[in-house]
Design an enzyme around this catalytic site. Structure first.
Site, PDB file in Angstrom:
ATOM      1  N   ASP A   1      -4.763 -12.658   4.897  1.00  0.00           N
ATOM      2  CA  ASP A   1      -6.001 -12.121   5.460  1.00  0.00           C
ATOM      3  C   ASP A   1      -7.247 -12.564   4.705  1.00  0.00           C
ATOM      4  O   ASP A   1      -8.362 -12.228   5.102  1.00  0.00           O
ATOM      5  CB  ASP A   1      -5.945 -10.603   5.579  1.00  0.00           C
ATOM      6  CG  ASP A   1      -5.371  -9.906   4.356  1.00  0.00           C
ATOM      7  OD1 ASP A   1      -5.109 -10.589   3.348  1.00  0.00           O
ATOM      8  OD2 ASP A   1      -5.183  -8.677   4.401  1.00  0.00           O
TER       9      ASP A   1
ATOM     10  N   HIS B   1       0.798  -1.232   0.000  1.00  0.00           N
ATOM     11  CA  HIS B   1       0.000   0.000   0.000  1.00  0.00           C
ATOM     12  C   HIS B   1       0.830   1.281   0.000  1.00  0.00           C
ATOM     13  O   HIS B   1       0.303   2.345  -0.341  1.00  0.00           O
ATOM     14  CB  HIS B   1      -0.930   0.035   1.218  1.00  0.00           C
ATOM     15  CG  HIS B   1      -1.954  -1.050   1.254  1.00  0.00           C
ATOM     16  ND1 HIS B   1      -2.842  -1.261   0.235  1.00  0.00           N
ATOM     17  CD2 HIS B   1      -2.224  -1.994   2.218  1.00  0.00           C
ATOM     18  CE1 HIS B   1      -3.631  -2.297   0.556  1.00  0.00           C
ATOM     19  NE2 HIS B   1      -3.271  -2.750   1.739  1.00  0.00           N
TER      20      HIS B   1
ATOM     21  N   HIS C   1      -6.945  -7.230   0.621  1.00  0.00           N
ATOM     22  CA  HIS C   1      -7.025  -5.805   0.304  1.00  0.00           C
ATOM     23  C   HIS C   1      -6.347  -5.545  -1.040  1.00  0.00           C
ATOM     24  O   HIS C   1      -5.306  -6.117  -1.351  1.00  0.00           O
ATOM     25  CB  HIS C   1      -6.352  -4.978   1.403  1.00  0.00           C
ATOM     26  CG  HIS C   1      -6.951  -5.199   2.757  1.00  0.00           C
ATOM     27  ND1 HIS C   1      -6.605  -6.271   3.557  1.00  0.00           N
ATOM     28  CD2 HIS C   1      -7.891  -4.504   3.444  1.00  0.00           C
ATOM     29  CE1 HIS C   1      -7.300  -6.217   4.680  1.00  0.00           C
ATOM     30  NE2 HIS C   1      -8.091  -5.154   4.637  1.00  0.00           N
TER      31      HIS C   1
END
Length: 375
Positions: A252, A133, A171
């Site tokens: 995740d 990110h 994500h």
């Protein structure tokens, strides 16, 4: 890729924490390393210590002013209001902690080492990498240094192309996609939960033709994962014919993770690695997200086993079980962990129906790029 896979780790992760109450107040890379050693899978001959990346290496992607701010934050264990506002250090879930510069710089050093070690081919597992990110001058999503971007740039600078970056974190791999927008040498593919932070990565987003995004619904199961891979992702990769593949193997997406609502078992990740292993002369597997220490450590240790074609024991030996029993996890699930979190690496498979939206997503992924007015 006949050479023996290599493993890159570091002791900097042992005991390092983002602070009480933070999702990264857990042991992850050290758990993976300790499990692999306890299982006899990690002799010294295949282990490499991640070096600290130099400022010059980090500045290949990151703003020198931002790097200086990270170093100041580590030295002072505080951040000025100006640096917080400009660089988001100490904000948005990106805390100032003891190794706030050295730990991400070590993750970057590990991925850069992996790129060097695979320059002529090979396989490397670097579970400390995968911080996808971070932006050139901004911390984001618990990430301070974008080590996947640095590793991909190192491959590209060595004349290795085309490259596929595949991200299966829950994500969206937004920082990597942005870095290679409209870049014909690096193609990014991201499978992630729809409607979850950072709220990017819609199926229509294609980064100028350099990306495919596969946002999946909550409850995404092993059957749906294999379907998307077999019907869309693997055919796409074969068509691209990459000279190198980097896999961000975030944990995740597993059902036990507290920060997402996907329902994968670790079998899905290991199956994909088995499919990718022979699709390019170079393969680097990184870590990424994952906020349950039991599920993360077991998954990433199984990644190492899969890369080496090691058989997983039905029950862990005493030394490996002791690694898992020594973990602490302060969320509700950690108060009464199920027995298999201590005694096995493999989850029970989580099969299920393949929903219509998954079939539609697979078909859309293989559609050619359309003019912007039709997107």
């Amino acid at each position: 890729m006949g050479a023996t896979p290599l493993y890159i780790g570091s002791e900097i992760y042992r005991g390092s924490t983002y602070g009480p109450g933070h999702p990264l107040a857990i042991a992850r890379v050290s758990t993976c390393t300790d499990l692999c050693r306890a299982l006899g899978w990690l002799p010294d001959a295949v282990y490499r210590e991640a070096p600290l990346a130099s400022l010059e290496e980090l500045a290949r992607f990151h703003d020198p002013d931002y790097l200086a701010a990270l170093k100041r934050a580590e030295m002072w264990q505080a951040v000025s209001e100006a640096d917080r506002a400009r660089f988001r250090i100490g904000a948005d879930g990106n805390p100032v902690y003891r190794e706030v510069f050295r730990r991400p710089a070590t993750s970057a050093g590990g991925v850069l080492l992996a790129a060097r070690l695979t320059r002529d081919g090979g396989i490397v597992h670097c579970p400390g990498g995968g911080n996808h990110h971070a932006r050139p001058a901004r911390a984001a999503g618990f990430c301070y240094i974008n080590d996947p971007v640095l590793g991909l740039l190192a491959w590209r600078d060595a004349g290795i192309a085309p490259i596929v970056y595949l991200d299966i974190d829950a994500h969206h791999g937004d920082g990597v996609e942005e870095a290679f927008f409209n870049d014909e040498t690096v193609f990014t593919i991201s499978v992630h939960e729809a409607g979850r932070w950072p709220f990017t990565g819609a199926a229509a987003e294609r980064a100028g033709g350099a990306a495919r995004n596969l946002p999946v619904p909550a409850g995404f199961n092993d059957s749906e994962f294999r379907f998307l891979c077999e019907k869309a992702i693997l055919p796409l990769i074969r068509d691209l014919g990459p000279r190198a593949i980097m896999l961000q193997c975030g944990a995740d997406g597993l059902e036990e993770d507290p920060l997402a609502r996907l329902s994968l078992s670790n079998n899905a990740h290991w199956w994909l690695i088995d499919q990718l292993r022979d699709l390019a002369p170079r393969l680097i597997v990184l870590g990424g997200g994952g906020y349950n220490p039991y599920s993360v450590g077991r998954l990433w240790a199984g990644v190492w086993a899969t890369l080496n074609r090691f058989a997983l024991p039905e029950r862990l030996p005493t030394a490996a079980e002791a690694v898992l029993r020594g973990l602490t996890y302060h969320r509700a699930a950690g108060r009464n962990p199920p027995a298999h979190w201590f005694t096995t690496l493999r989850d029970a498979p989580r099969e299920g129906p393949i929903r219509p939206e998954i079939r539609t997503l697979a078909a859309r992924t293989l559609e050619p790029d359309r003019p912007a007015c039709y997107a």
